[in-house]
Design a protein around this motif. Structure first.
Motif, PDB file in Angstrom:
ATOM      1  N   LEU A  76      18.492  25.500  75.192  1.00  0.00           N
ATOM      2  CA  LEU A  76      17.996  24.345  75.940  1.00  0.00           C
ATOM      3  C   LEU A  76      16.606  24.615  76.491  1.00  0.00           C
ATOM      4  O   LEU A  76      15.755  23.719  76.525  1.00  0.00           O
ATOM      5  CB  LEU A  76      18.959  24.011  77.081  1.00  0.00           C
ATOM      6  N   ARG A  77      16.358  25.851  76.916  1.00  0.00           N
ATOM      7  CA  ARG A  77      15.015  26.222  77.385  1.00  0.00           C
ATOM      8  C   ARG A  77      13.988  26.002  76.288  1.00  0.00           C
ATOM      9  O   ARG A  77      12.898  25.470  76.541  1.00  0.00           O
ATOM     10  CB  ARG A  77      15.023  27.678  77.842  1.00  0.00           C
ATOM     11  N   LYS A  78      14.308  26.385  75.067  1.00  0.00           N
ATOM     12  CA  LYS A  78      13.372  26.207  73.953  1.00  0.00           C
ATOM     13  C   LYS A  78      13.189  24.720  73.632  1.00  0.00           C
ATOM     14  O   LYS A  78      12.096  24.278  73.281  1.00  0.00           O
ATOM     15  CB  LYS A  78      13.874  26.956  72.722  1.00  0.00           C
ATOM     16  N   ILE A  79      14.276  23.955  73.762  1.00  0.00           N
ATOM     17  CA  ILE A  79      14.198  22.520  73.483  1.00  0.00           C
ATOM     18  C   ILE A  79      13.315  21.806  74.504  1.00  0.00           C
ATOM     19  O   ILE A  79      12.474  20.973  74.160  1.00  0.00           O
ATOM     20  CB  ILE A  79      15.611  21.906  73.483  1.00  0.00           C
ATOM     21  N   LEU A  80      13.514  22.135  75.785  1.00  0.00           N
ATOM     22  CA  LEU A  80      12.757  21.471  76.852  1.00  0.00           C
ATOM     23  C   LEU A  80      11.318  21.984  76.934  1.00  0.00           C
ATOM     24  O   LEU A  80      10.446  21.290  77.449  1.00  0.00           O
ATOM     25  CB  LEU A  80      13.461  21.670  78.198  1.00  0.00           C
ATOM     26  N   GLY A  81      11.101  23.199  76.443  1.00  0.00           N
ATOM     27  CA  GLY A  81       9.728  23.719  76.405  1.00  0.00           C
ATOM     28  C   GLY A  81       9.539  24.959  77.261  1.00  0.00           C
ATOM     29  O   GLY A  81       9.693  24.884  78.486  1.00  0.00           O
ATOM     30  N   ASP A  82       9.200  26.081  76.614  1.00  0.00           N
ATOM     31  CA  ASP A  82       8.959  27.324  77.344  1.00  0.00           C
ATOM     32  C   ASP A  82       7.737  27.235  78.243  1.00  0.00           C
ATOM     33  O   ASP A  82       7.562  28.054  79.149  1.00  0.00           O
ATOM     34  CB  ASP A  82       8.762  28.486  76.354  1.00  0.00           C
ATOM     35  N   GLU A  83       6.903  26.235  77.977  1.00  0.00           N
ATOM     36  CA  GLU A  83       5.683  26.108  78.790  1.00  0.00           C
ATOM     37  C   GLU A  83       5.976  25.592  80.193  1.00  0.00           C
ATOM     38  O   GLU A  83       5.111  25.671  81.079  1.00  0.00           O
ATOM     39  CB  GLU A  83       4.671  25.180  78.101  1.00  0.00           C
ATOM     40  N   HIS A  84       7.163  25.068  80.418  1.00  0.00           N
ATOM     41  CA  HIS A  84       7.528  24.545  81.733  1.00  0.00           C
ATOM     42  C   HIS A  84       8.138  25.664  82.583  1.00  0.00           C
ATOM     43  O   HIS A  84       9.215  26.173  82.271  1.00  0.00           O
ATOM     44  CB  HIS A  84       8.528  23.394  81.606  1.00  0.00           C
ATOM     45  N   GLN A  85       7.466  26.021  83.657  1.00  0.00           N
ATOM     46  CA  GLN A  85       7.935  27.118  84.497  1.00  0.00           C
ATOM     47  C   GLN A  85       9.287  26.816  85.123  1.00  0.00           C
ATOM     48  O   GLN A  85      10.138  27.701  85.268  1.00  0.00           O
ATOM     49  CB  GLN A  85       6.918  27.444  85.594  1.00  0.00           C
ATOM     50  N   ASN A  86       9.500  25.559  85.506  1.00  0.00           N
ATOM     51  CA  ASN A  86      10.777  25.208  86.137  1.00  0.00           C
ATOM     52  C   ASN A  86      11.950  25.425  85.187  1.00  0.00           C
ATOM     53  O   ASN A  86      13.032  25.849  85.610  1.00  0.00           O
ATOM     54  CB  ASN A  86      10.751  23.758  86.635  1.00  0.00           C
ATOM     55  N   VAL A  87      11.732  25.184  83.906  1.00  0.00           N
ATOM     56  CA  VAL A  87      12.789  25.394  82.921  1.00  0.00           C
ATOM     57  C   VAL A  87      13.069  26.887  82.749  1.00  0.00           C
ATOM     58  O   VAL A  87      14.220  27.310  82.636  1.00  0.00           O
ATOM     59  CB  VAL A  87      12.403  24.759  81.570  1.00  0.00           C
ATOM     60  N   ARG A 167      12.331  13.351  84.470  1.00  0.00           N
ATOM     61  CA  ARG A 167      10.871  13.245  84.364  1.00  0.00           C
ATOM     62  C   ARG A 167      10.399  13.091  82.922  1.00  0.00           C
ATOM     63  O   ARG A 167       9.537  12.272  82.636  1.00  0.00           O
ATOM     64  CB  ARG A 167      10.228  14.480  84.978  1.00  0.00           C
ATOM     65  N   PHE A 168      10.979  13.864  82.003  1.00  0.00           N
ATOM     66  CA  PHE A 168      10.469  13.890  80.633  1.00  0.00           C
ATOM     67  C   PHE A 168      11.381  13.198  79.625  1.00  0.00           C
ATOM     68  O   PHE A 168      10.979  12.987  78.477  1.00  0.00           O
ATOM     69  CB  PHE A 168      10.233  15.347  80.189  1.00  0.00           C
ATOM     70  N   ARG A 169      12.599  12.864  80.005  1.00  0.00           N
ATOM     71  CA  ARG A 169      13.564  12.122  79.177  1.00  0.00           C
ATOM     72  C   ARG A 169      13.812  12.755  77.800  1.00  0.00           C
ATOM     73  O   ARG A 169      13.757  12.048  76.777  1.00  0.00           O
ATOM     74  CB  ARG A 169      13.090  10.674  78.993  1.00  0.00           C
ATOM     75  N   PRO A 170      14.126  14.054  77.723  1.00  0.00           N
ATOM     76  CA  PRO A 170      14.503  14.626  76.429  1.00  0.00           C
ATOM     77  C   PRO A 170      15.875  14.121  75.980  1.00  0.00           C
ATOM     78  O   PRO A 170      16.196  14.136  74.791  1.00  0.00           O
ATOM     79  CB  PRO A 170      14.524  16.135  76.702  1.00  0.00           C
ATOM     80  N   VAL A 171      16.706  13.724  76.948  1.00  0.00           N
ATOM     81  CA  VAL A 171      17.974  13.046  76.681  1.00  0.00           C
ATOM     82  C   VAL A 171      18.033  11.846  77.621  1.00  0.00           C
ATOM     83  O   VAL A 171      17.138  11.636  78.444  1.00  0.00           O
ATOM     84  CB  VAL A 171      19.197  13.978  76.895  1.00  0.00           C
ATOM     85  N   HIS A 172      19.093  11.066  77.523  1.00  0.00           N
ATOM     86  CA  HIS A 172      19.214   9.847  78.320  1.00  0.00           C
ATOM     87  C   HIS A 172      19.180  10.168  79.820  1.00  0.00           C
ATOM     88  O   HIS A 172      19.754  11.161  80.273  1.00  0.00           O
ATOM     89  CB  HIS A 172      20.510   9.117  77.976  1.00  0.00           C
ATOM     90  N   ALA A 173      18.512   9.303  80.594  1.00  0.00           N
ATOM     91  CA  ALA A 173      18.370   9.520  82.034  1.00  0.00           C
ATOM     92  C   ALA A 173      19.720   9.574  82.754  1.00  0.00           C
ATOM     93  O   ALA A 173      19.853  10.227  83.793  1.00  0.00           O
ATOM     94  CB  ALA A 173      17.507   8.419  82.641  1.00  0.00           C
ATOM     95  N   ALA A 174      20.731   8.909  82.194  1.00  0.00           N
ATOM     96  CA  ALA A 174      22.046   8.911  82.819  1.00  0.00           C
ATOM     97  C   ALA A 174      22.608  10.332  82.933  1.00  0.00           C
ATOM     98  O   ALA A 174      23.326  10.651  83.891  1.00  0.00           O
ATOM     99  CB  ALA A 174      23.010   8.035  82.016  1.00  0.00           C
ATOM    100  N   LEU A 222      25.920  16.314  78.322  1.00  0.00           N
ATOM    101  CA  LEU A 222      24.669  16.920  77.865  1.00  0.00           C
ATOM    102  C   LEU A 222      24.788  17.366  76.414  1.00  0.00           C
ATOM    103  O   LEU A 222      23.883  17.143  75.603  1.00  0.00           O
ATOM    104  CB  LEU A 222      24.314  18.111  78.761  1.00  0.00           C
ATOM    105  N   GLY A 223      25.913  17.990  76.092  1.00  0.00           N
ATOM    106  CA  GLY A 223      26.114  18.464  74.724  1.00  0.00           C
ATOM    107  C   GLY A 223      26.095  17.335  73.712  1.00  0.00           C
ATOM    108  O   GLY A 223      25.393  17.407  72.693  1.00  0.00           O
ATOM    109  N   PHE A 224      26.835  16.269  73.972  1.00  0.00           N
ATOM    110  CA  PHE A 224      26.870  15.147  73.032  1.00  0.00           C
ATOM    111  C   PHE A 224      25.508  14.447  72.947  1.00  0.00           C
ATOM    112  O   PHE A 224      25.118  13.966  71.877  1.00  0.00           O
ATOM    113  CB  PHE A 224      27.953  14.143  73.443  1.00  0.00           C
ATOM    114  N   SER A 225      24.779  14.390  74.062  1.00  0.00           N
ATOM    115  CA  SER A 225      23.448  13.778  74.039  1.00  0.00           C
ATOM    116  C   SER A 225      22.505  14.568  73.146  1.00  0.00           C
ATOM    117  O   SER A 225      21.716  13.995  72.393  1.00  0.00           O
ATOM    118  CB  SER A 225      22.879  13.702  75.460  1.00  0.00           C
ATOM    119  N   LEU A 226      22.576  15.897  73.233  1.00  0.00           N
ATOM    120  CA  LEU A 226      21.725  16.742  72.397  1.00  0.00           C
ATOM    121  C   LEU A 226      22.089  16.602  70.922  1.00  0.00           C
ATOM    122  O   LEU A 226      21.211  16.513  70.058  1.00  0.00           O
ATOM    123  CB  LEU A 226      21.845  18.207  72.832  1.00  0.00           C
ATOM    124  N   VAL A 227      23.395  16.584  70.629  1.00  0.00           N
ATOM    125  CA  VAL A 227      23.836  16.422  69.239  1.00  0.00           C
ATOM    126  C   VAL A 227      23.382  15.071  68.698  1.00  0.00           C
ATOM    127  O   VAL A 227      22.868  14.969  67.570  1.00  0.00           O
ATOM    128  CB  VAL A 227      25.369  16.549  69.144  1.00  0.00           C
TER     129      VAL A 227
END
Length: 245
Positions: A76-87, A167-174, A222-227
């Motif tokens: 998930l860290r790689k998906i959201l982006g290693d450049e984001h310190q919070n992740v 903030r970035f909506r990689p998956v649904h806001a819900a 979260l898992g089903f949203s990513l799939v």
């Protein structure tokens, strides 16, 4: 965004839920978990010994069942982006939470069996020493490591990830809002831990079981949203490639 990585991470979150749910449900049926955790020491030790090898193996399975979630958090860290310190920070919290919870749960596999056997074989004054030792290990391994540090780190990871999602909506806001509400309820459950050492500390009795259940359901969401996202992105990429051809 790597579509395959999203699917892998999603299925790992789902697998983590299933692997946790099976031994958890088994412990509820054969050991009155989690209510038994607040029972007198002699009752816990007697019930544990009566459970035999089966109970020890179920606790072992429960202790290690969350390992897929470590891989899922790293993906998930790689998906959201290693450049984001919070992740990156959130991932560290998740790893710490997993390690502390595993360490706390493994006391049922390698420590409690020894104490319960000694308690049963020595029906004399030495039982008092065993009881005191069990209570100390139970309070430290269970309350401090597993229930407090483990859950706090998991809650922090969840909150940071959910704020990132909103903030970035990689998956649904819900998914983000569900996780924030879940974390708040889960955090309320920590009051029960303080009540074990502070008489009269206000407790929200339903918060801990409801919070932990919602947290597992959030991981499923979260898992089903990513799939789902991984499949949709793959379909879109394939369609774009055909159109370009």
């Amino acid at each position: 965004m790597n579509q395959a990585l999203q699917r892998y991470a999603g299925w790992l979150f789902i697998a983590g839920f299933i692997l946790l749910f099976i031994p958890y449900t088994t412990l509820v049926m054969i050991f009155d978990y989690p209510d038994i955790l607040r029972m007198p020491a002699d009752h816990i030790l007697t019930r544990f010994r009566a459970g035999g090898t089966t109970l020890v193996l179920v606790w072992w399975a429960f202790s290690l069942a969350g390992l897929p979630l470590i891989w899922a958090a790293v993906f998930l860290r790689k998906i959201l982006g290693d450049e984001h310190q919070n992740v990156r920070v959130a991932t560290v919290f998740m790893l710490l939470g997993a390690v502390t919870q595993i360490a706390g749960l493994l006391r049922w596999v390698f420590v409690v069996p020894v104490l319960s056997e000694y308690f049963a074989q020595h029906p004399d004054t030495s039982r008092e020493a065993v009881t005191v030792l069990f209570l100390a290990i139970h309070q430290y391994g269970g309350v401090v490591l597993g229930e407090h540090l483990g859950q706090i780190f998991s809650i922090l990871w969840t909150l940071i990830i959910c704020l990132h999602v909103l903030r970035f909506r990689p998956v649904h806001a819900a998914v983000g809002w569900f996780g924030i509400v879940t974390s708040a309820i889960y955090l309320l459950g920590q009051a029960e831990l303080f009540a074990t050492v502070i008489p009269g500390f206000p407790v929200v009795g339903w918060a801990a079981p409801v919070g932990s259940t919602l947290w597992l359901l959030w991981m499923i969401a979260l898992g089903f949203s990513l799939v789902r996202n991984g499949r949709q992105n793959r379909t879109y990429s394939e369609s774009a490639s055909l159109a370009g051809a």
